[in-house]
Write a protein that holds these residues in place. Structure first.
Motif, PDB file in Angstrom:
ATOM      1  N   TYR A  49       0.887  -1.123   0.016  1.00 32.36           N
ATOM      2  CA  TYR A  49      -0.164  -0.073  -0.133  1.00 32.36           C
ATOM      3  C   TYR A  49       0.889   1.463   0.085  1.00 32.36           C
ATOM      4  CZ  TYR A  49      -3.235   3.576   1.649  1.00 32.36           C
ATOM      5  OH  TYR A  49      -3.808   4.722   1.925  1.00 32.36           O
ATOM      6  N   THR A  50       0.837   2.047  -1.042  1.00 35.26           N
ATOM      7  CA  THR A  50       1.938   3.086  -1.190  1.00 35.26           C
ATOM      8  C   THR A  50       1.322   4.396  -1.854  1.00 35.26           C
ATOM      9  OG1 THR A  50       3.965   3.752  -1.683  1.00 35.26           O
ATOM     10  CG2 THR A  50       3.010   2.180  -3.250  1.00 35.26           C
ATOM     11  N   ASN A  51       1.932   5.248  -1.776  1.00 37.70           N
ATOM     12  CA  ASN A  51       1.344   6.516  -2.837  1.00 37.70           C
ATOM     13  C   ASN A  51       1.563   6.162  -4.101  1.00 37.70           C
ATOM     14  OD1 ASN A  51       4.181   7.152  -3.651  1.00 37.70           O
ATOM     15  ND2 ASN A  51       4.411   8.834  -2.164  1.00 37.70           N
ATOM     16  N   PRO A  52       0.888   6.827  -5.211  1.00 38.22           N
ATOM     17  CA  PRO A  52       0.728   6.562  -6.561  1.00 38.22           C
ATOM     18  C   PRO A  52       2.111   6.711  -7.506  1.00 38.22           C
ATOM     19  CG  PRO A  52      -0.833   8.242  -5.868  1.00 38.22           C
ATOM     20  CD  PRO A  52      -0.212   7.931  -4.546  1.00 38.22           C
ATOM     21  N   THR A  53       3.030   7.683  -6.826  1.00 38.99           N
ATOM     22  CA  THR A  53       4.399   7.884  -7.548  1.00 38.99           C
ATOM     23  C   THR A  53       5.099   6.561  -7.373  1.00 38.99           C
ATOM     24  OG1 THR A  53       6.209   9.214  -8.024  1.00 38.99           O
ATOM     25  CG2 THR A  53       5.509   9.085  -5.829  1.00 38.99           C
ATOM     26  N   TYR A  56      -4.170  13.644  -9.679  1.00 36.86           N
ATOM     27  CA  TYR A  56      -3.726  12.180  -9.747  1.00 36.86           C
ATOM     28  C   TYR A  56      -4.706  11.310  -8.847  1.00 36.86           C
ATOM     29  CZ  TYR A  56       0.104  14.791 -11.933  1.00 36.86           C
ATOM     30  OH  TYR A  56       0.711  15.414 -12.883  1.00 36.86           O
ATOM     31  N   PRO A  57      -4.573   9.893  -9.325  1.00 39.13           N
ATOM     32  CA  PRO A  57      -5.209   9.064  -8.427  1.00 39.13           C
ATOM     33  C   PRO A  57      -4.838   8.806  -7.043  1.00 39.13           C
ATOM     34  CG  PRO A  57      -3.997   7.889 -10.257  1.00 39.13           C
ATOM     35  CD  PRO A  57      -3.839   9.177 -10.525  1.00 39.13           C
ATOM     36  N   GLU A  58      -5.576   8.384  -6.108  1.00 40.07           N
ATOM     37  CA  GLU A  58      -5.041   8.072  -4.804  1.00 40.07           C
ATOM     38  C   GLU A  58      -4.440   7.130  -4.664  1.00 40.07           C
ATOM     39  OE1 GLU A  58      -5.271   9.283  -2.006  1.00 40.07           O
ATOM     40  OE2 GLU A  58      -6.754  10.890  -1.661  1.00 40.07           O
ATOM     41  N   TRP A  59      -3.758   6.872  -3.440  1.00 39.92           N
ATOM     42  CA  TRP A  59      -3.202   5.655  -3.078  1.00 39.92           C
ATOM     43  C   TRP A  59      -3.831   4.235  -3.413  1.00 39.92           C
ATOM     44  CZ3 TRP A  59       0.814   5.812   1.737  1.00 39.92           C
ATOM     45  CH2 TRP A  59       1.394   7.014   1.539  1.00 39.92           C
ATOM     46  N   CYS A  60      -3.146   3.471  -3.682  1.00 38.45           N
ATOM     47  CA  CYS A  60      -3.424   2.287  -4.176  1.00 38.45           C
ATOM     48  C   CYS A  60      -2.925   0.991  -3.264  1.00 38.45           C
ATOM     49  CB  CYS A  60      -3.398   1.932  -5.632  1.00 38.45           C
ATOM     50  SG  CYS A  60      -1.730   1.585  -6.065  1.00 38.45           S
ATOM     51  N   LEU A  61      -3.703  -0.459  -3.463  1.00 36.98           N
ATOM     52  CA  LEU A  61      -3.240  -1.340  -3.025  1.00 36.98           C
ATOM     53  C   LEU A  61      -2.732  -2.275  -4.034  1.00 36.98           C
ATOM     54  CD1 LEU A  61      -2.556  -3.111  -0.338  1.00 36.98           C
ATOM     55  CD2 LEU A  61      -4.577  -4.223  -0.726  1.00 36.98           C
ATOM     56  N   GLY A  62      -1.392  -3.121  -4.138  1.00 34.17           N
ATOM     57  CA  GLY A  62      -0.713  -3.643  -5.032  1.00 34.17           C
ATOM     58  C   GLY A  62      -0.545  -4.875  -4.708  1.00 34.17           C
TER      59      GLY A  62
END
Length: 722
Positions: A96-100, A252-258
């Motif tokens: 779980y991290t910021n978009p960049t 820009y899109p919010e944080w995501c879970l990858g």
């Protein structure tokens, strides 16, 4: 249809069996524990408090029982650097991290987004966010982005998205760059501190994410009216709905879970069920309340982040591995990316750049990191040597010795990828060392290695694609080769010996030591023997007091033998200066003491015998031995006076001179010398000669005295030998 009771029982058993089978978990996983790493921008404790209820408690409860055996989830707080390490080595399964950061992880390690966060900001549900550029409301000097030039700008960190990189890209879109225009960029690592620093006037401009100032106002930490937003834009979300916060950048899109690649490959059902469970969360549930979000949704596109990173130079293609790699922020210097046409200063220069401004206002606050224009404008073609960061036209680019190979790194900032031609001009007198050649580029870079024996400023001319570059030619300054002591370089750069330093042979030194030791030992033995037999009639007749003096005089004069064996191979010049003059003292005092003692001894014998016999009754002959000591004292006094005058006026010094000097070659020998040495030596030798002659006359007068009283024969032989 009527069934028997037995049939009903059978049907009931089958239904029960099917029901039991339906309650068995339908999925399998490759392991029992799955770890979800999260970028803890506010620290590990804050991350665990806010997100462990979602990633550990909620997912374990909702997803765990779906697998046989049941699986559990753990949340792992990470920083920016450890996030990359954890993903690279697969220490975690989800991130779980910021978009960049996610865009980097996607490019480098194939991490796939499975959900995007629907955040809550002041009660408003959002899937996008941006950044703002702001200053104090009463700051009339800053009204547009161009006014950031020569100002103090404060951001959260060089890798921060909403409080650094979004604004950085905005500057690039407007013909500026965060690493070039601001006089100082500070990284506070806390967005609230940025707001407070701008309010106090410690920073001119601040970068924070959208909703930050509004949120602080809602908590009575500041007021929106204190600030004004630079480059304020009207953004919309969800079609035509206006974005609810002030904004300067794009959204820009919010944080995501990858999910990491190994999860998508081996445990895709785990990723699928995690995604479903997260999207079932609503804003009233404990997990959402703890973290301050609304829910999760299907992942948005993070391609705009990749485009932003490429625009910033934050992601680059590794020339060796041919793989994309993002910059890392754990080393600020390594994370600096200079725009095209600029190059990065050295680490030392970057670290000292703010201090070199000599102004307390640019002193980096404790706990912050600061940059003061770490990028310098580059030439069309950069020529760099080990000594000069950027070689200028007709400037000295390299200083080297004859035939020393030097390397030039040449970078074509126009990226023409054309052949480089260089010509090394040297004086007409050295046509044999003219050098010219072609070099093909490697990613618009050229490596040039040269060397020449020609001393002076040689001219290096460089062309690319047939055109001379603007900063060509440059000068290559060649110095005479340092061949070491007593050697000199020839015109071709080879070395030849110019001086041979001769030292006293080791055999001479050994012989001097042995002879000195022999003389001292012999003198001490005779001294001791005389003292032991001092009551013997013959010894008493030989006047042992004077014999003691002779032994001491021999020791003193013998010391000169030892001193003349010293040279500058083992002693310094200052020490040898003392030794040179000291040898004169030892010789003079030793000679005076020895000869004067023999004289006093012989003269006393003459007085007690010949003079006594020839004297009349009225004449008095001195008998006491101590009255004859005046001759010894007189001799020593004269010697001391001469040596003292010599030592004060013009003492001997250790010097080296060329015994031969032909064709620039010198055979160097060391000697003790002084301008007036001949005068003093002549004076001393003359006095010594007169003394010896007079001593011989005394020996002649006592020739008829028995040998046990005067030893005149032995003394005469010694004096003739001397």
């Amino acid at each position: 249809l009527v069934l028997s009771s037995g049939m009903w029982l059978l049907v009931a058993a089958l239904v029960a069996a099917l029901a039991d089978g339906a309650t068995e978990p339908p999925y399998n996983a490759t392991k029992a524990v799955f770890k979800i790493g999260g970028l803890a921008i506010r620290g590990a404790e804050d991350f665990n408090t806010r997100f462990s209820p979602t990633f550990a408690d909620y997912l374990t409860r909702e997803v765990g029982p779906l697998f046989n055996p049941p699986i559990t989830f753990e949340s792992v707080p990470l920083n920016f650097s450890s996030t990359f390490s954890a993903v690279e080595h697969a220490w975690i399964d989800f991130v779980y991290t910021n978009p960049t950061a996610f865009s980097c992880l996607d490019s480098e390690f194939g991490v796939s987004a499975i959900t995007t966060l629907r955040n809550l900001r002041n009660g408003i549900e959002l899937t996008q966010f941006g950044g703002i550029v702001f200053t104090r409301a009463n700051n009339t000097e800053i009204t547009q982005l161009r006014d950031l030039e020569d100002k103090i700008v404060e951001a959260v960190s060089i890798s921060g998205l909403g409080a650094a990189q979004m604004q950085w890209r905005l500057m690039i879109e407007n013909g500026m760059n965060l690493m070039v225009e601001p006089k100082q960029v500070r990284f506070a690592f806390n967005q609230k501190e940025i707001v407070h620093d701008v309010r106090r006037g410690d920073a001119d401009v601040g970068f924070v994410r959208t909703g930050m100032i509004e949120g602080m106002e809602a908590n009575n930490e500041t007021k929106l009216e204190y600030f004004k937003v630079i480059n304020k834009v009207n953004a919309t979300v969800g079609g035509d709905s206006p974005f609810p916060f002030q904004i300067s950048t794009s959204l820009y899109p919010e944080w995501c879970l990858g999910a990491l690649a190994h999860v998508q490959d081996q445990d895709y059902k785990v990723a699928e069920e995690v995604s479903k469970a997260l999207m079932n969360i609503n804003s009233t549930m404990a997990a959402a309340i703890a973290a301050g979000y609304s829910t999760w949704q299907a992942p948005l596109s993070y391609m705009p982040l990749r485009e932003m990173q490429e625009a910033l130079g934050w992601i680059q293609l590794d020339a060796t591995t041919q793989k994309w790699r993002c910059m890392r922020s754990d080393d600020l210097y390594e994370a600096i990316v200079c725009p095209s046409g600029y190059f990065k200063l050295t680490r030392t220069e970057v670290e000292n750049q703010c201090n070199n401004l000599n102004d307390d206002m640019y002193r980096c606050p404790e706990g912050y990191e600061c940059l003061c224009r770490p990028c310098k404008r580059a030439n069309e073609v950069e020529i760099k040597s080990a000594q000069v960061e950027s070689c200028e036209k007709m400037g000295v680019c390299v200083e080297a010795e004859q035939n020393e190979l030097f390397k030039l790194d040449i970078k074509d900032n126009l990226e023409r990828n054309q052949t480089l031609f260089y010509k090394f001009h040297v004086p007409e007198s050295h046509p044999e060392v003219r050098i010219q050649n072609n070099i093909d580029p490697i990613y618009s870079s050229y490596n040039l290695t040269l060397g020449t024996p020609v001393v002076g400023d040689n001219v290096l001319e460089i062309t690319i694609g047939g055109q001379q570059i603007p900063n060509s030619p440059v000068l290559i300054r060649i110095k005479e080769k340092d061949c070491g002591e007593h050697q000199v370089a020839n015109q071709d750069g080879t070395c030849r010996q110019t001086k041979e330093v001769e030292y006293l042979p080791a055999g001479f030194r050994i012989a001097s030591i042995l002879l000195f030791a022999f003389n001292v030992t012999l003198s001490l033995v005779f001294f001791a023997w005389t003292f032991y037999y001092r009551r013997h009639p013959i010894i008493m007749a030989s006047q042992p007091t004077f014999l003691y003096m002779v032994a001491c005089g021999c020791i003193l004069s013998s010391s000169t033998i030892l001193l003349v064996s010293f040279d500058d191979k083992h002693f310094s010049s200052e020490e040898l200066d003392i030794i040179c003059q000291g040898s004169v003292w030892f010789y003079g005092l030793g000679f005076a003491l020895t000869i004067s003692a023999l004289f006093a001894k012989t003269y006393r014998a003459k007085c007690l015998t010949i003079d006594k016999i020839n004297s009349t009754k009225s004449q008095h002959v001195v008998v006491s031995i101590y009255q004859y000591m005046i001759y010894v004292a007189a001799a020593l006094t004269v010697e001391i006076i001469i040596c003292t005058i010599w030592t004060i006026y013009d003492p001997l010094k250790w010097t080296r001179s060329c015994a031969t000097d032909t064709s620039g070659y010198c055979r160097s020998i060391g000697t003790c010398s002084a301008d007036s040495a001949v005068i003093f030596i002549s004076l001393i030798l003359t006095l010594h000669f007169i003394f010896l002659v007079y001593m011989l006359w005394i020996c002649y007068e006592v020739r008829n005295i028995p040998a046990e009283f005067a030893e005149h024969k032995w003394i005469t032989g010694l004096l003739v030998l001397v």
